[in-house]
Scaffold this active site. Structure first.
Site, PDB file in Angstrom:
ATOM      1  N   ASP A  31       7.729 -67.637  11.526  1.00 38.26           N
ATOM      2  CA  ASP A  31       7.790 -67.949  12.959  1.00 38.26           C
ATOM      3  C   ASP A  31       8.766 -66.978  13.630  1.00 38.26           C
ATOM      4  OD1 ASP A  31       7.093 -70.749  14.757  1.00 38.26           O
ATOM      5  OD2 ASP A  31       8.613 -69.371  15.529  1.00 38.26           O
ATOM      6  N   ILE A  32       8.367 -66.473  14.790  1.00 39.23           N
ATOM      7  CA  ILE A  32       9.170 -65.458  15.488  1.00 39.23           C
ATOM      8  C   ILE A  32      10.465 -66.045  16.056  1.00 39.23           C
ATOM      9  CG2 ILE A  32       8.224 -65.702  17.837  1.00 39.23           C
ATOM     10  CD1 ILE A  32       7.853 -62.629  17.837  1.00 39.23           C
ATOM     11  N   GLY A  93       4.397 -80.502  22.669  1.00 36.32           N
ATOM     12  CA  GLY A  93       5.105 -79.236  22.471  1.00 36.32           C
ATOM     13  C   GLY A  93       4.235 -78.107  21.973  1.00 36.32           C
ATOM     14  N   HIS A 100      -2.086 -74.538  14.001  1.00 36.71           N
ATOM     15  CA  HIS A 100      -1.092 -74.026  13.052  1.00 36.71           C
ATOM     16  C   HIS A 100      -0.260 -75.175  12.529  1.00 36.71           C
ATOM     17  CE1 HIS A 100       0.450 -73.868  17.175  1.00 36.71           C
ATOM     18  NE2 HIS A 100       1.627 -74.216  16.655  1.00 36.71           N
ATOM     19  N   HIS A 102       3.463 -75.963  10.991  1.00 40.73           N
ATOM     20  CA  HIS A 102       4.815 -75.467  10.777  1.00 40.73           C
ATOM     21  C   HIS A 102       5.309 -75.949   9.418  1.00 40.73           C
ATOM     22  CE1 HIS A 102       5.702 -74.598  15.164  1.00 40.73           C
ATOM     23  NE2 HIS A 102       4.726 -75.485  15.321  1.00 40.73           N
TER      24      HIS A 102
HETATM   25  P1  AMP Z   1       3.778 -74.801  18.818  1.00 40.36           P
HETATM   26  O1  AMP Z   1       4.895 -74.999  19.815  1.00 40.36           O
HETATM   27  O2  AMP Z   1       3.593 -75.942  17.853  1.00 40.36           O
HETATM   28  O3  AMP Z   1       2.487 -74.417  19.499  1.00 40.36           O
HETATM   29  O4  AMP Z   1       4.223 -73.591  17.905  1.00 40.36           O
HETATM   30  C1  AMP Z   1       3.984 -72.267  18.220  1.00 40.36           C
HETATM   31  C2  AMP Z   1       4.951 -71.463  17.408  1.00 40.36           C
HETATM   32  O5  AMP Z   1       4.500 -70.115  17.385  1.00 40.36           O
HETATM   33  C3  AMP Z   1       6.374 -71.437  17.952  1.00 40.36           C
HETATM   34  O6  AMP Z   1       7.271 -71.960  16.983  1.00 40.36           O
HETATM   35  C4  AMP Z   1       6.631 -69.951  18.255  1.00 40.36           C
HETATM   36  O7  AMP Z   1       7.940 -69.559  17.969  1.00 40.36           O
HETATM   37  C5  AMP Z   1       5.620 -69.274  17.354  1.00 40.36           C
HETATM   38  N1  AMP Z   1       5.175 -67.962  17.776  1.00 40.36           N
HETATM   39  C6  AMP Z   1       4.742 -67.591  19.004  1.00 40.36           C
HETATM   40  N2  AMP Z   1       4.393 -66.289  19.016  1.00 40.36           N
HETATM   41  C7  AMP Z   1       4.595 -65.830  17.752  1.00 40.36           C
HETATM   42  C8  AMP Z   1       4.427 -64.564  17.123  1.00 40.36           C
HETATM   43  N3  AMP Z   1       3.971 -63.500  17.801  1.00 40.36           N
HETATM   44  N4  AMP Z   1       4.747 -64.445  15.815  1.00 40.36           N
HETATM   45  C9  AMP Z   1       5.213 -65.506  15.136  1.00 40.36           C
HETATM   46  N5  AMP Z   1       5.382 -66.741  15.667  1.00 40.36           N
HETATM   47  C10 AMP Z   1       5.091 -66.885  16.960  1.00 40.36           C
END
Ligand code: AMP
Ligand code: ZN
Length: 114
Positions: A31-32, A93, A100, A102
């Protein structure tokens, strides 16, 4: 694949990611914006907008997604506890509308989540 989906862009190699696992159905990457010392996302290659959009035909895929998360938890030494989370919808959220899971670990988690 969806043209402007950020995770589809990662799948196509259009934007970089720290890839940790890949096979014909799922990939996993860091995760970024990590919320824990280990924060990994496991996603299907198939564009599915979120858990609510799953169909009968995705059941095996979801089983595999969870198993990949569990195997990565082992690989990352999270045997003392970790969390697997899927958010569905803005109010929960969800910010990226490509399903995806987590994988969070490496610190003590609180319950209930906020
Ligand atoms: P959610 O809030 O459950 O939709 O999670 C989306 C997740 O994607 C968040 O934790 C972000 O930090 C992560 N995210 C968004 N863009 C990227 C990216 N380019 N590379 C890796 N993680 C990302
Ligand atoms: Zn997508």
């Amino acid at each position: 694949m969806s043209q402007d989906c950020i995770f589809c862009k990662i799948l196509r190699g259009d934007i970089p990611a720290s890839l940790l696992y890949e096979d014909s159905d799922v990939i996993a990457f860091k995760d970024i914006s990590p919320e824990a010392p280990t924060h990994i996302l496991v996603i299907p290659r198939k564009h599915i907008s979120g858990p609510a959009a799953l169909t009968e035909e995705d059941k095996d895929l979801m089983g595999k997604l969870v198993k990949v998360g569990v195997d990565l938890a082992k690989e990352f030494g999270l045997s003392d506890g970790y969390r697997l989370v899927m958010n569905d919808g803005k109010r929960a959220g969800q910010t990226v509308f490509h399903l995806h899971m987590h994988l969070l670990g490496g610190r003590t988690m609180t319950w209930p989540p906020g």
